[in-house]
Scaffold this active site. Structure first.
Site, mmCIF file in Angstrom:
data_model
loop_
_atom_site.group_PDB
_atom_site.id
_atom_site.type_symbol
_atom_site.label_atom_id
_atom_site.label_comp_id
_atom_site.label_asym_id
_atom_site.label_seq_id
_atom_site.Cartn_x
_atom_site.Cartn_y
_atom_site.Cartn_z
ATOM 1 N N LYS A 4 0.866 -1.356 0.000
ATOM 2 C CA LYS A 4 0.048 -0.061 -0.006
ATOM 3 C C LYS A 4 0.802 1.124 0.085
ATOM 4 O O LYS A 4 2.117 1.322 0.138
ATOM 5 C CB LYS A 4 -1.098 0.015 1.152
ATOM 6 C CG LYS A 4 -2.170 -0.955 0.910
ATOM 7 C CD LYS A 4 -3.195 -0.819 1.931
ATOM 8 C CE LYS A 4 -4.432 -1.771 1.475
ATOM 9 N NZ LYS A 4 -5.548 -1.409 2.457
ATOM 10 N N ARG B 195 -3.835 -10.046 4.108
ATOM 11 C CA ARG B 195 -4.283 -10.143 2.877
ATOM 12 C C ARG B 195 -3.072 -9.917 1.945
ATOM 13 O O ARG B 195 -2.572 -8.624 2.273
ATOM 14 C CB ARG B 195 -5.611 -9.024 2.622
ATOM 15 C CG ARG B 195 -6.044 -9.117 1.328
ATOM 16 C CD ARG B 195 -7.258 -8.184 1.387
ATOM 17 N NE ARG B 195 -7.766 -8.156 -0.006
ATOM 18 C CZ ARG B 195 -7.606 -7.163 -0.919
ATOM 19 N NH1 ARG B 195 -6.637 -6.147 -0.517
ATOM 20 N NH2 ARG B 195 -8.107 -7.176 -1.822
#
Length: 300
Positions: free
Chosen positions: A231, A265
Site C-alpha cells: 500500500k 491479505r
C-alpha cells in the site's frame, strides 16, 4: 520482551471446508483482482483464465484462502452490479471446481454478495463498512463470514484530507458500531472478522499509528484482518514504487501479527507464508518443521 496476544471471543471458526483456530494460527489471504485497473497488477488477471490460474497458483504457494475482487476501492466511475457479478462469479465457480480453498469476494454490493455466495464463496469482504445495509442480511441468510472494514467515504468517491481525533480510537469505535449492526441484522459474532482499513480514507501517518497500536483493534475480541500489502503508506515511508514494497509489506504484516492480527491479505503469497509461519513460531504458536542444529552429539 514477550507478546501477549489479545484474547478472542470465538477463535475457532469453520469457514467453508476448513477449520481455523485463530488462537493458534494466522491465515494468509491471497489477492486476485479481476479488474482492468487493479491497484497492483494493472489488469494482469482480468481475463477469466488468468484470474483462475492466479487463484490456483496462490493455493499452490500456500494461501489459506483467496480474495477475489471485481472493483477497485479507489475513486472512480460506478460499475453496474451485473458487470461486477460477471467478473467475480465465473472465477468463483471455476475455482470451486478445482479447490476447496476458502474463497472470499471483495464487494460492497449486497446483490453481488448474494450471487457470490450462491456460486460457492465462503466470505464477503466489504471494504466500505457496510455502506449497503442489505449486505449483512445477505450474509446472515447464509453460512458465510462477513469482513467489516473501516472506511468513511461513499464507495468510489474522494475523501480529501481525512481527519481523526485519535485514529485508533475512532476506528475501533466505528468497527464496534458496525459489528453491533451486523449482529442486529442476524450475523452471529462467530462469523464476523474486522479490518481497520489501512490507507482507506487515511494518510500514511494514520496507517502507521494503526499498525503501531494494532493490539487496540485486536482487543475488540474478533479476528482482525491486516490488509497492508504494497500500500501507499509503505511506498511513502520507504520512498519506493509498488514493485519494490515487498520487504515493507512483510515487516508491516509481522508487526500487525505481533499486535494480534489473525489474517493477512497479500499479493506475494509464498514470501508472506514464510514470514507468517516464522512469526507464528516466534510467538510459540507452531513448532519448527524439523530440529537438527545442535540437537545431537555432533554439530552439523
Amino acid at each position: 520482551m514477550s507478546f501477549a496476544l489479545p484474547p478472542l471471543t470465538s477463535p475457532v471458526r469453520r469457514i467453508g471446508a476448513h477449520e481455523f483456530d485463530f488462537s493458534k494460527q494466522v491465515a494468509v489471504m491471497a489477492i486476485v483482482n479481476r479488474t482492468p485497473d487493479s491497484f497492483y497488477d494493472g489488469g494482469r488477471n482480468f481475463a477469466l483464465e488468468d484470474a483462475v490460474a492466479a487463484c490456483l497458483a496462490a493455493v499452490g504457494e500456500g494461501a489459506d484462502w483467496v480474495d477475489i475482487g471485481g472493483l477497485p476501492f479507489a475513486p472512480g466511475e460506478p460499475l453496474p452490479v451485473e458487470e461486477e457479478a460477471e467478473r467475480v462469479v465465473p472465477v468463483i465457480e471455476e475455482l470451486r471446481r478445482a479447490s476447496d480453498v476458502v474463497v472470499s469476494v471483495d464487494t460492497f454490493h449486497a446483490e453481488v454478495a448474494r450471487r457470490s455466495i450462491a456460486a460457492g464463496a465462503n466470505v464477503i469482504n466489504d471494504t466500505t463498512g457496510m455502506s449497503d445495509p442489505d449486505i449483512a442480511r445477505v450474509v446472515a441468510d447464509s453460512d458465510a463470514t462477513l469482513i467489516i472494514t473501516h472506511s468513511l467515504a461513499e464507495p468510489r468517491t474522494q475523501f480529501p484530507r481525512p481527519h481523526y481525533g485519535d485514529v485508533v480510537n475512532d476506528v475501533a469505535g466505528f468497527l464496534r458500531r458496525r459489528v453491533d449492526e451486523a449482529i442486529d441484522a442476524g450475523v452471529p459474532a462467530s462469523r464476523i472478522v474486522i479490518d481497520p482499513g489501512p490507507d482507506l480514507n487515511k494518510n500514511t501517518l494514520h496507517t502507521l499509528e494503526l499498525v503501531r497500536r494494532f493490539d487496540e483493534i485486536a482487543a475488540i475480541g474478533l479476528p482482525v484482518l491486516a490488509a497492508l500489502s504494497n500500500k501507499d503508506f509503505i511506498g511513502e515511508t520507504l520512498g519506493l514504487p509498488k514493485e519494490r514494497r515487498l520487504p515493507g509489506s512483510l515487516a508491516s504484516a509481522t508487526a500487525c501479527i505481533l499486535g494480534g492480527a489473525r489474517i493477512v491479505r497479500v499479493h506475494e503469497v509464498a514470501e508472506t507464508v514464510a514470514a507468517v509461519r516464522m512469526t507464528e513460531a516466534v510467538l510459540g504458536l507452531r513448532e519448527p518443521v524439523y530440529l537438527k542444529h545442535n540437537m545431537g552429539e555432533f554439530n552439523e
